[in-house]
Design a protein around this motif. Structure first.
Motif, PDB file in Angstrom:
ATOM      1  N   SER A 196       0.840  -1.202   0.000  1.00  0.00           N
ATOM      2  CA  SER A 196       0.000   0.000   0.000  1.00  0.00           C
ATOM      3  C   SER A 196       0.870   1.244   0.000  1.00  0.00           C
ATOM      4  CB  SER A 196      -0.889   0.027   1.248  1.00  0.00           C
ATOM      5  OG  SER A 196      -1.723  -1.104   1.288  1.00  0.00           O
ATOM      6  N   VAL A 197       0.621   2.124  -0.952  1.00  0.00           N
ATOM      7  CA  VAL A 197       1.309   3.414  -1.007  1.00  0.00           C
ATOM      8  C   VAL A 197       0.515   4.353  -0.112  1.00  0.00           C
ATOM      9  CG1 VAL A 197       2.049   5.304  -2.491  1.00  0.00           C
ATOM     10  CG2 VAL A 197       2.086   2.944  -3.350  1.00  0.00           C
ATOM     11  N   ILE A 198       1.166   4.917   0.919  1.00  0.00           N
ATOM     12  CA  ILE A 198       0.417   5.703   1.892  1.00  0.00           C
ATOM     13  C   ILE A 198       0.830   7.170   1.937  1.00  0.00           C
ATOM     14  CG2 ILE A 198      -0.203   3.763   3.341  1.00  0.00           C
ATOM     15  CD1 ILE A 198       2.091   4.565   5.208  1.00  0.00           C
ATOM     16  N   GLY A 199       1.660   7.598   1.039  1.00  0.00           N
ATOM     17  CA  GLY A 199       2.045   9.004   1.004  1.00  0.00           C
ATOM     18  C   GLY A 199       3.426   9.244   1.567  1.00  0.00           C
ATOM     19  N   ASP A 200       3.984  10.391   1.235  1.00  0.00           N
ATOM     20  CA  ASP A 200       5.330  10.782   1.651  1.00  0.00           C
ATOM     21  C   ASP A 200       6.343   9.687   1.323  1.00  0.00           C
ATOM     22  OD1 ASP A 200       7.238  12.544   2.615  1.00  0.00           O
ATOM     23  OD2 ASP A 200       7.018  11.858   4.688  1.00  0.00           O
ATOM     24  N   ASN A 201       6.156   9.056   0.183  1.00  0.00           N
ATOM     25  CA  ASN A 201       7.036   7.985  -0.313  1.00  0.00           C
ATOM     26  C   ASN A 201       7.125   6.788   0.623  1.00  0.00           C
ATOM     27  OD1 ASN A 201       7.668   9.197  -2.786  1.00  0.00           O
ATOM     28  ND2 ASN A 201       9.153  10.514  -1.783  1.00  0.00           N
ATOM     29  N   ARG A 202       6.089   6.590   1.444  1.00  0.00           N
ATOM     30  CA  ARG A 202       6.040   5.424   2.330  1.00  0.00           C
ATOM     31  C   ARG A 202       5.203   4.332   1.691  1.00  0.00           C
ATOM     32  NH1 ARG A 202       6.591   9.650   5.856  1.00  0.00           N
ATOM     33  NH2 ARG A 202       7.732   9.254   7.781  1.00  0.00           N
ATOM     34  N   ILE A 203       5.681   3.107   1.879  1.00  0.00           N
ATOM     35  CA  ILE A 203       4.949   1.948   1.386  1.00  0.00           C
ATOM     36  C   ILE A 203       4.840   0.936   2.511  1.00  0.00           C
ATOM     37  CG2 ILE A 203       4.970   0.046  -0.267  1.00  0.00           C
ATOM     38  CD1 ILE A 203       6.002   1.900  -2.315  1.00  0.00           C
ATOM     39  N   VAL A 204       3.646   0.363   2.650  1.00  0.00           N
ATOM     40  CA  VAL A 204       3.400  -0.670   3.648  1.00  0.00           C
ATOM     41  C   VAL A 204       3.427  -2.018   2.931  1.00  0.00           C
ATOM     42  CG1 VAL A 204       1.806  -1.580   5.366  1.00  0.00           C
ATOM     43  CG2 VAL A 204       1.945   0.881   4.985  1.00  0.00           C
ATOM     44  N   PHE A 205       4.294  -2.902   3.409  1.00  0.00           N
ATOM     45  CA  PHE A 205       4.408  -4.254   2.872  1.00  0.00           C
ATOM     46  C   PHE A 205       3.784  -5.233   3.856  1.00  0.00           C
ATOM     47  CE2 PHE A 205       7.937  -1.866   1.110  1.00  0.00           C
ATOM     48  CZ  PHE A 205       7.926  -2.234  -0.232  1.00  0.00           C
ATOM     49  N   ASN A 206       3.093  -6.232   3.318  1.00  0.00           N
ATOM     50  CA  ASN A 206       2.563  -7.313   4.130  1.00  0.00           C
ATOM     51  C   ASN A 206       3.622  -8.402   4.204  1.00  0.00           C
ATOM     52  OD1 ASN A 206      -0.003  -6.067   4.398  1.00  0.00           O
ATOM     53  ND2 ASN A 206      -0.481  -6.728   2.332  1.00  0.00           N
ATOM     54  N   ILE A 207       3.960  -8.830   5.413  1.00  0.00           N
ATOM     55  CA  ILE A 207       5.024  -9.803   5.633  1.00  0.00           C
ATOM     56  C   ILE A 207       4.438 -11.055   6.281  1.00  0.00           C
ATOM     57  CG2 ILE A 207       7.233 -10.221   6.827  1.00  0.00           C
ATOM     58  CD1 ILE A 207       7.441  -8.088   4.624  1.00  0.00           C
ATOM     59  N   ALA A 208       4.945 -12.203   5.891  1.00  0.00           N
ATOM     60  CA  ALA A 208       4.549 -13.502   6.467  1.00  0.00           C
ATOM     61  C   ALA A 208       3.050 -13.734   6.306  1.00  0.00           C
ATOM     62  CB  ALA A 208       4.980 -13.614   7.924  1.00  0.00           C
TER      63      ALA A 208
END
Length: 97
Positions: A49-61
């Motif tokens: 998920s791209v959440i702004g300010d060049n941050r990305i949330v990755f789902n792990i495991a």
């Protein structure tokens, strides 16, 4: 991409053993990537998920854990900002960590 703070990932997997292999696999994949835009990240990680300010949330495991990385695309650097469980993720402001 150069990832800053692999030690943050290591500290996390030392207390969450089932996260070690998925985090190491993520690190190896990202280390060899050459992303210039969030769209290129999404092409490789469709569930990210791209959440702004060049941050990305990755789902792990299998989506058991969340990893937030802030990217500096021109310099090809990713800064680990957060790694934790969904409950821990729910208690933070992902756009400000």
């Amino acid at each position: 991409m150069r990832i800053i703070a692999i030690s943050t990932l290591r500290i996390f997997w030392e207390t969450n053993g089932d996260a070690e292999e998925p985090l190491k696999a993520w690190f190896q994949e990202v280390k060899s990537a050459d992303w210039a835009t969030p769209h290129q990240v999404k092409a490789m990680y469709r569930n990210a998920s791209v959440i702004g300010d060049n941050r990305i949330v990755f789902n792990i495991a299998g989506n058991k854990y969340r990893l937030i990385v802030k990217f500096n695309y021109p310099y090809r650097i990713g800064y680990v900002r957060f790694v934790g469980t969904h409950a821990e993720y729910d208690r933070i402001n992902a756009e400000e960590v």
